[in-house]
Design a protein around this motif. Structure first.
Motif, PDB file in Angstrom:
ATOM      1  N   LYS A 109       0.835  -1.208   0.000  1.00  0.00           N
ATOM      2  CA  LYS A 109       0.000   0.000   0.000  1.00  0.00           C
ATOM      3  C   LYS A 109       0.865   1.250   0.000  1.00  0.00           C
ATOM      4  O   LYS A 109       0.582   2.221  -0.718  1.00  0.00           O
ATOM      5  CB  LYS A 109      -0.926  -0.003   1.218  1.00  0.00           C
ATOM      6  N   SER A 113       1.436   4.116  -3.158  1.00  0.00           N
ATOM      7  CA  SER A 113       1.251   5.560  -2.967  1.00  0.00           C
ATOM      8  C   SER A 113       2.408   6.368  -3.536  1.00  0.00           C
ATOM      9  O   SER A 113       2.299   7.589  -3.687  1.00  0.00           O
ATOM     10  CB  SER A 113       1.078   5.873  -1.474  1.00  0.00           C
ATOM     11  N   ALA A 180      -0.279   8.775   8.643  1.00  0.00           N
ATOM     12  CA  ALA A 180      -1.283   8.304   7.692  1.00  0.00           C
ATOM     13  C   ALA A 180      -1.744   9.445   6.790  1.00  0.00           C
ATOM     14  O   ALA A 180      -1.888   9.270   5.576  1.00  0.00           O
ATOM     15  CB  ALA A 180      -2.473   7.704   8.439  1.00  0.00           C
ATOM     16  N   GLU A 181      -1.916  10.621   7.381  1.00  0.00           N
ATOM     17  CA  GLU A 181      -2.354  11.769   6.578  1.00  0.00           C
ATOM     18  C   GLU A 181      -1.253  12.219   5.632  1.00  0.00           C
ATOM     19  O   GLU A 181      -1.512  12.578   4.490  1.00  0.00           O
ATOM     20  CB  GLU A 181      -2.771  12.912   7.493  1.00  0.00           C
ATOM     21  N   CYS A 183       1.060  10.345   4.279  1.00  0.00           N
ATOM     22  CA  CYS A 183       1.205   9.373   3.203  1.00  0.00           C
ATOM     23  C   CYS A 183       0.003   9.336   2.264  1.00  0.00           C
ATOM     24  O   CYS A 183       0.052   8.681   1.224  1.00  0.00           O
ATOM     25  CB  CYS A 183       1.479   7.983   3.778  1.00  0.00           C
ATOM     26  N   SER A 184      -1.067  10.017   2.635  1.00  0.00           N
ATOM     27  CA  SER A 184      -2.207  10.118   1.732  1.00  0.00           C
ATOM     28  C   SER A 184      -1.984  11.215   0.691  1.00  0.00           C
ATOM     29  O   SER A 184      -2.716  11.289  -0.294  1.00  0.00           O
ATOM     30  CB  SER A 184      -3.490  10.404   2.524  1.00  0.00           C
ATOM     31  N   GLN A 185      -0.961  12.030   0.907  1.00  0.00           N
ATOM     32  CA  GLN A 185      -0.627  13.098  -0.027  1.00  0.00           C
ATOM     33  C   GLN A 185       0.485  12.625  -0.968  1.00  0.00           C
ATOM     34  O   GLN A 185       1.345  11.836  -0.583  1.00  0.00           O
ATOM     35  CB  GLN A 185      -0.151  14.341   0.733  1.00  0.00           C
TER      36      GLN A 185
END
Length: 288
Positions: A109, A113, A180-181, A183-185
């Motif tokens: 995952k 990303s 987590a935030e 790595c969402s970018q």
């Protein structure tokens, strides 16, 4: 991102990239190989491990059709496969990844990303499995960028340009707050990052040209800078210009007068005319 200033300060104290000559440790949790550069790796994996554990990150993304030309994640399950992968690591063919109790799904995952990167001229495919990518880019990464690259990993190790390199978190525990935030970018690369990569690659090329021809590395580096001012736009042009100067017997940087003469002699400001002008200059000097 929540509390981005605090997160950035945390990154400064916990992430680092450095080149070194220390032996790369064995026992990596995972290895990563770029199949575009090493299309034989999957076949070799089955030769070293009859029941291998591996994953293809591109299968789980919009690059599904390119899965067998993209990154390959491998968890070594036998001593033979570990020894083989470690030898590939030290040869600059694989990356070693370390993490604390990470599952295959978490590794995959995170790498998915990183499939694309946001660059100054638009989003593009990111060759994160190629040791050359971080080997040339790593020193220019900010702590925040390093943290984004590592994500849940604690370290990535590789070899490029004659040196081992390591991207690590300096704390025993991974950073949890905001990770987590973050790595969402998408990973964002700047013009400064790309310029640093270009300079690093040029320095490696200059060293190679100098070593192959028994020249001082500083002379070749000076040629490259002078050739860039004359219109060399890529590594091929730099190699062509340096090769021409070497063939004509130059062993020093061009003088300001010689540079001015080249600009005057060439008919057009294109690279082929510049090479012809350099050849004429070299010939006239040789005869004096």
């Amino acid at each position: 991102m929540k509390d981005s200033t605090a997160q950035s300060q945390k990154a400064h104290t916990t992430t680092s990239f450095y080149c070194h000559s220390d032996p790369l440790e064995t026992g990596a949790s995972w290895y990563l190989v770029d199949q575009a550069k090493h299309p034989e790796v999957l076949r070799l994996l089955f030769e070293h491990d009859p029941v291998p554990v591996y994953d293809l990150p591109y299968i789980h993304s919009q690059y599904r059709e390119q899965a067998y030309d993209g990154p390959l994640i491998i968890q070594p399950c036998t001593r033979q496969s570990e020894e083989w992968l470690h030898s590939w690591l030290t040869d600059g063919k694989a990356l070693a990844m370390h993490g604390l109790q990470l599952t295959p799904e978490e590794i995959r995952k995170h790498l998915v990303s990183l499939n694309t990167v946001r660059a100054p001229y638009g989003d593009s495919l990111f060759r994160y499995a190629d040791p050359a990518t971080f080997g040339s880019l790593g020193a220019s990464l900010s702590p925040h960028q390093c943290l984004r690259v590592l994500g849940p990993l604690t370290a990535i190790h590789g070899h490029y340009g004659g040196a081992h390199w390591s991207l690590v978190k300096n704390e025993a525990e991974p950073i949890a707050d905001g990770l987590a935030e973050l790595c969402s970018q998408p990973l964002v690369l700047t013009k400064e990052n790309l310029a640093a990569v270009e300079r690093y690659r040029q320095s490696l090329l200059a060293k190679s040209v100098a070593k192959s021809n028994g020249l001082d590395g500083g002379v070749v580096s000076s040629w490259f800078q002078q050739l860039i001012t004359l219109g060399a736009l890529n590594e091929q042009a730099l190699a062509e210009g340096a090769g021409l100067l070497i063939g004509q017997g130059f062993t020093r940087a061009l003088s300001e007068g010689e540079l001015a003469a080249v600009r005057k002699i060439r008919q057009e400001a294109n690279w082929s005319d510049t090479l012809e002008a350099l050849a004429t200059l070299a010939h006239s000097q040789e005869g004096t």
